[in-house]
Structures are given as structure tokens and as C-alpha cells.
Design a protein around this motif. Structure first.
Motif, PDB file in Angstrom:
ATOM      1  N   LEU A 168     -37.441  52.972-117.882  1.00  0.00           N
ATOM      2  CA  LEU A 168     -38.532  51.996-117.822  1.00  0.00           C
ATOM      3  C   LEU A 168     -39.601  52.346-118.858  1.00  0.00           C
ATOM      4  CD1 LEU A 168     -39.694  49.517-116.443  1.00  0.00           C
ATOM      5  CD2 LEU A 168     -40.748  51.021-114.737  1.00  0.00           C
ATOM      6  N   GLY A 169     -39.882  53.652-118.988  1.00  0.00           N
ATOM      7  CA  GLY A 169     -40.832  54.099-120.008  1.00  0.00           C
ATOM      8  C   GLY A 169     -40.358  53.751-121.408  1.00  0.00           C
ATOM      9  N   SER A 170     -39.036  53.854-121.620  1.00  0.00           N
ATOM     10  CA  SER A 170     -38.457  53.486-122.918  1.00  0.00           C
ATOM     11  C   SER A 170     -38.661  52.004-123.198  1.00  0.00           C
ATOM     12  CB  SER A 170     -36.960  53.822-122.929  1.00  0.00           C
ATOM     13  OG  SER A 170     -36.330  53.271-124.065  1.00  0.00           O
ATOM     14  N   ALA A 171     -38.385  51.162-122.187  1.00  0.00           N
ATOM     15  CA  ALA A 171     -38.534  49.713-122.361  1.00  0.00           C
ATOM     16  C   ALA A 171     -39.986  49.350-122.672  1.00  0.00           C
ATOM     17  CB  ALA A 171     -38.060  48.983-121.104  1.00  0.00           C
ATOM     18  N   ALA A 184     -53.181  55.779-139.247  1.00  0.00           N
ATOM     19  CA  ALA A 184     -53.220  56.221-137.850  1.00  0.00           C
ATOM     20  C   ALA A 184     -52.458  55.250-136.953  1.00  0.00           C
ATOM     21  CB  ALA A 184     -54.675  56.332-137.383  1.00  0.00           C
ATOM     22  N   THR A 185     -52.585  53.956-137.234  1.00  0.00           N
ATOM     23  CA  THR A 185     -51.865  52.948-136.445  1.00  0.00           C
ATOM     24  C   THR A 185     -50.356  53.079-136.660  1.00  0.00           C
ATOM     25  OG1 THR A 185     -53.728  51.423-136.688  1.00  0.00           O
ATOM     26  CG2 THR A 185     -51.660  50.497-135.921  1.00  0.00           C
ATOM     27  N   CYS A 186     -49.937  53.292-137.909  1.00  0.00           N
ATOM     28  CA  CYS A 186     -48.514  53.491-138.216  1.00  0.00           C
ATOM     29  C   CYS A 186     -47.988  54.757-137.554  1.00  0.00           C
ATOM     30  CB  CYS A 186     -48.301  53.580-139.725  1.00  0.00           C
ATOM     31  SG  CYS A 186     -48.340  52.012-140.576  1.00  0.00           S
ATOM     32  N   ALA A 187     -48.826  55.802-137.555  1.00  0.00           N
ATOM     33  CA  ALA A 187     -48.432  57.059-136.908  1.00  0.00           C
ATOM     34  C   ALA A 187     -48.217  56.840-135.411  1.00  0.00           C
ATOM     35  CB  ALA A 187     -49.503  58.117-137.142  1.00  0.00           C
ATOM     36  N   LEU A 188     -49.130  56.075-134.804  1.00  0.00           N
ATOM     37  CA  LEU A 188     -48.988  55.744-133.384  1.00  0.00           C
ATOM     38  C   LEU A 188     -47.760  54.871-133.167  1.00  0.00           C
ATOM     39  CD1 LEU A 188     -50.424  56.161-130.658  1.00  0.00           C
ATOM     40  CD2 LEU A 188     -51.640  54.019-131.075  1.00  0.00           C
ATOM     41  N   PHE A 189     -47.500  53.969-134.092  1.00  0.00           N
ATOM     42  CA  PHE A 189     -46.322  53.099-134.064  1.00  0.00           C
ATOM     43  C   PHE A 189     -45.047  53.944-133.989  1.00  0.00           C
ATOM     44  CE2 PHE A 189     -44.139  49.454-136.668  1.00  0.00           C
ATOM     45  CZ  PHE A 189     -43.339  49.176-135.577  1.00  0.00           C
ATOM     46  N   GLY A 190     -44.941  54.928-134.877  1.00  0.00           N
ATOM     47  CA  GLY A 190     -43.763  55.791-134.887  1.00  0.00           C
ATOM     48  C   GLY A 190     -43.656  56.653-133.653  1.00  0.00           C
ATOM     49  N   THR A 191     -44.786  57.185-133.211  1.00  0.00           N
ATOM     50  CA  THR A 191     -44.783  58.076-132.047  1.00  0.00           C
ATOM     51  C   THR A 191     -44.398  57.353-130.769  1.00  0.00           C
ATOM     52  OG1 THR A 191     -46.520  59.435-133.068  1.00  0.00           O
ATOM     53  CG2 THR A 191     -46.186  59.681-130.699  1.00  0.00           C
ATOM     54  N   VAL A 192     -44.938  56.146-130.594  1.00  0.00           N
ATOM     55  CA  VAL A 192     -44.691  55.395-129.355  1.00  0.00           C
ATOM     56  C   VAL A 192     -43.295  54.783-129.330  1.00  0.00           C
ATOM     57  CG1 VAL A 192     -45.387  53.388-127.986  1.00  0.00           C
ATOM     58  CG2 VAL A 192     -47.121  54.918-128.942  1.00  0.00           C
ATOM     59  N   PHE A 237     -43.687  60.096-138.731  1.00  0.00           N
ATOM     60  CA  PHE A 237     -44.278  60.459-137.442  1.00  0.00           C
ATOM     61  C   PHE A 237     -43.287  60.287-136.295  1.00  0.00           C
ATOM     62  CE2 PHE A 237     -48.125  60.182-139.924  1.00  0.00           C
ATOM     63  CZ  PHE A 237     -48.931  61.158-139.360  1.00  0.00           C
ATOM     64  N   GLY A 238     -42.381  59.328-136.401  1.00  0.00           N
ATOM     65  CA  GLY A 238     -41.335  59.186-135.393  1.00  0.00           C
ATOM     66  C   GLY A 238     -40.434  60.405-135.374  1.00  0.00           C
ATOM     67  N   ALA A 239     -40.048  60.884-136.566  1.00  0.00           N
ATOM     68  CA  ALA A 239     -39.199  62.080-136.668  1.00  0.00           C
ATOM     69  C   ALA A 239     -39.912  63.300-136.091  1.00  0.00           C
ATOM     70  CB  ALA A 239     -38.821  62.323-138.124  1.00  0.00           C
ATOM     71  N   ALA A 240     -41.202  63.433-136.411  1.00  0.00           N
ATOM     72  CA  ALA A 240     -41.965  64.575-135.906  1.00  0.00           C
ATOM     73  C   ALA A 240     -42.048  64.557-134.379  1.00  0.00           C
ATOM     74  CB  ALA A 240     -43.375  64.560-136.507  1.00  0.00           C
ATOM     75  N   ALA A 241     -42.271  63.378-133.800  1.00  0.00           N
ATOM     76  CA  ALA A 241     -42.368  63.262-132.343  1.00  0.00           C
ATOM     77  C   ALA A 241     -41.038  63.589-131.673  1.00  0.00           C
ATOM     78  CB  ALA A 241     -42.821  61.855-131.963  1.00  0.00           C
ATOM     79  N   ILE A 242     -39.943  63.080-132.245  1.00  0.00           N
ATOM     80  CA  ILE A 242     -38.627  63.362-131.680  1.00  0.00           C
ATOM     81  C   ILE A 242     -38.310  64.848-131.772  1.00  0.00           C
ATOM     82  CG2 ILE A 242     -36.140  63.008-131.996  1.00  0.00           C
ATOM     83  CD1 ILE A 242     -36.791  60.146-132.872  1.00  0.00           C
ATOM     84  N   LEU A 248     -41.431  58.356-128.352  1.00  0.00           N
ATOM     85  CA  LEU A 248     -41.332  58.204-126.901  1.00  0.00           C
ATOM     86  C   LEU A 248     -40.180  57.282-126.515  1.00  0.00           C
ATOM     87  CD1 LEU A 248     -45.099  57.893-125.891  1.00  0.00           C
ATOM     88  CD2 LEU A 248     -43.650  59.911-125.842  1.00  0.00           C
ATOM     89  N   GLY A 249     -40.117  56.103-127.136  1.00  0.00           N
ATOM     90  CA  GLY A 249     -39.096  55.119-126.769  1.00  0.00           C
ATOM     91  C   GLY A 249     -37.685  55.635-126.920  1.00  0.00           C
TER      92      GLY A 249
END
Length: 299
Positions: free
Chosen positions: A18-21, A210-218, A48-53, A222-223
Motif C-alpha cells: 500500500l505504501g508503494s502504491a 530539491a523537488t527532483c530529489a524528493l521525486f526520486g526518493t519518494v 537520488f532514487g539510486a541513493a535512496a535504494i 520508497l516506491g
């Protein structure tokens, strides 16, 4: 005690899915509010997506980037498919209507069923094929008399993403040891590498970065992580059913937060698609459970 552990694992899997969705459904908002060129968005988002993963994989799993086993051909093929898919989907959301793209992406379970039938010879429930007919009708309604050519291109890009995801699932099903988180991280970096040559300059708008970084992270950090970890803890049919929820949530968030109301035909056609997919998965899961029960009783 073991039964309690299994129940806990299943419930945690449902929450993670559900968190992924929810995480992934924010993609429509991010693609709309970030005003940087597409190449810049993909570059920053990928890093930022790679870093979060990487952080989550390091903390919660045994998958390691430095492990040579992470670079087998199934893993690299998964990374390639993820790369093509994520670039296509972001581009689709950027040029087309959010509702149209989200609904076409919701057809992924039907594509998965077709791929499993064709490539792995796995029999699929009849309900999924009926569901596919309903999906086709819903998409046709959405496209009916739509004179905006960018919407057609965006929906094709979303369909390409669905094909890529279906390919990933077939590979993961046939090669169960594939390190999915590492492959996802590689895909994020590949998307940044692909985007880099198309950038006019390095972004210097800190707010957009910062918005793009949040985009990748979320959406990726996370997703993707929630999806991969959660899907391992619950049956595939249940995972697919929860995962489809991001389709109706994506345009809803964009409508509530950004005031981007879908057209009436998008609402009607999209509702038909989502309902048909969810019913198809639910009936297929019920038929599979009944079949398993009959086999157990015969033993």
C-alpha cells in the motif's frame, strides 16, 4: 508461533505494498510541478532514487552492490527494462494527461498474464481474459474523439512501461535469485547516464533540484523498495491487486492538489479499466485458492 509470524509477515507485506502504491501515485504531481527540462528531471531523479535504494538495501536486505552475483545477465536485463520503463513513464506523464497515462499503466497485470502464458506456459484464469476485454473497452472510451495527439503518444509510452514491467516479472519468476533492488538501483543510474548528454547545463535552481530529489526518493527510493520487499511477503495475486491502486490514486492526487480534473470520458473509461483489472485479479486469486484447496483435499 510460526502462524503468528506468517500473519505478521503478510500484514507487513500488505502495508508495504500500500505504501508503494501511495508513493508511486505521486508521480503525476511531481512531473507537473517540476519545471526543469525532461532530461534534467531524469538525471537528478535517477541519482537520488539510486541513493535512496542503496541506503534501504544496505539497511534492510542482504543485497550488495559490490557482490558480483548482482551482475548476472538476468539482473542486467531487469535493469535495462526498468530503465526503458521509467524513462517512458515519466515522459508519458510529462506530455499527456495524468489520468490517461495512469489508467494505461494499470493494464500491467493483464500484460503480465499474457507474458506468463506465452513465455512460461503458465495457465491463467479465464476471468483475466474477460478482464482484458473490459480493459480494451475502457481504453477505447478514453481515446474516443480525443484530438490531442500528445495523449496518444503518452498512452503508448505508458503501455511500453507496462510491457517492461511484465518482462521484469517474467524474468524474476524464472530466475528467483535476481537481486531486484540492485537491478533497480542500476536502472536509476542508467536513466541518469542516458539523460546526461541531452542536458544543456547542470541545473542550478535549488528549489527544482530539491523537488527532483524528493521525486526520486519518494517514487523510486520508497516506491520501488516497498514494492519489492512487500511483494515477497504476500501472494502474487494480492500484491497485484494492491499495486493497481496507484492508478486511481494518481489522477485523484493531481485533481485534489493541483486542480487537474480529468475529462468525463477519462473518468468513465478509467473507472472501467481499474474495475475490470481489480475484478480480474480478485477472481483469478479466488479460483487459484479454490484449486489449491481441491488439491489439498485430494491428498
Amino acid at each position: 508461533m510460526r502462524i503468528q509470524d506468517e500473519k505478521l509477515a503478510r500484514w507487513s507485506g500488505r502495508i508495504l505494498m500500500l505504501g508503494s502504491a501511495v508513493s508511486f501515485s505521486t508521480i503525476g504531481i511531481f512531473t507537473e510541478i517540476v519545471k526543469l527540462p525532461l532530461s534534467d528531471v531524469l538525471f537528478v531523479r535517477g541519482i537520488f532514487g539510486a541513493a535512496a535504494i542503496w541506503v534501504v538495501a544496505r539497511l534492510l536486505t542482504k543485497e550488495r552492490v559490490t557482490d558480483r552475483k548482482s551482475y548476472t545477465w538476468p539482473s542486467l536485463l531487469v535493469a535495462t527494462l526498468f530503465t526503458v520503463g521509467m524513462v517512458s513513464l515519466v515522459a508519458g506523464y510529462r506530455i499527456g494527461a495524468v489520468a490517461n497515462v495512469a489508467v494505461v499503466y494499470a493494464t500491467t497485470p493483464i500484460i503480465v498474464a499474457i507474458f506468463l502464458k506465452v513465455f512460461l506456459r503458465e495457465e491463467q484464469s479465464t476471468s483475466l481474459w474477460y478482464s482484458g476485454i473490459g480493459v480494451a473497452i475502457g481504453v477505447a472510451i478514453m481515446m474516443w474523439r480525443d484530438k490531442n495527439s500528445s495523449n496518444y503518444i503518452a498512452m503508448l509510452l505508458a503501455f511500453l512501461m507496462s510491457i517492461c514491467v511484465a518482462g521484469v516479472i517474467v524474468i524474476a519468476r524464472n530466475y528467483k535469485a535476481t537481486p531486484m533492488l540492485v537491478a533497480s538501483m542500476i536502472a536509476c543510474l542508467l536513466s541518469s547516464v542516458i539523460a546526461f548528454p541531452f542536458m544543456a547545463s547542470i541545473p542550478n535552481d535549488l528549489s527544482s533540484i530539491a523537488t527532483c530529489a524528493l521525486f526520486g526518493t519518494v517514487t523510486l527510493g520508497l516506491g520501488r523498495v516497498f514494492l519489492i520487499i512487500g511483494a515477497r511477503r504476500i501472494p502474487p495475486g494480492e500484491a497485484a491487486l494492491i499495486d493497481v491502486l496507484d492508478a486511481p490514486m494518481t489522477p485523484v492526487w493531481s485533481w485534489l492538489i493541483l486542480g487537474m480534473r480529468p475529462t468525463d470520458q477519462a473518468i468513465v473509461g478509467g473507472s472501467i479499466v481499474v474495475i475490470c483489472v481489480m475484478l480480474g485479479i480478485a477472481f483469478a486469486q479466488g479460483a487459484r485458492a479454490l484449486s489449491d484447496g481441491d488439491l489439498a483435499n485430494s491428498d
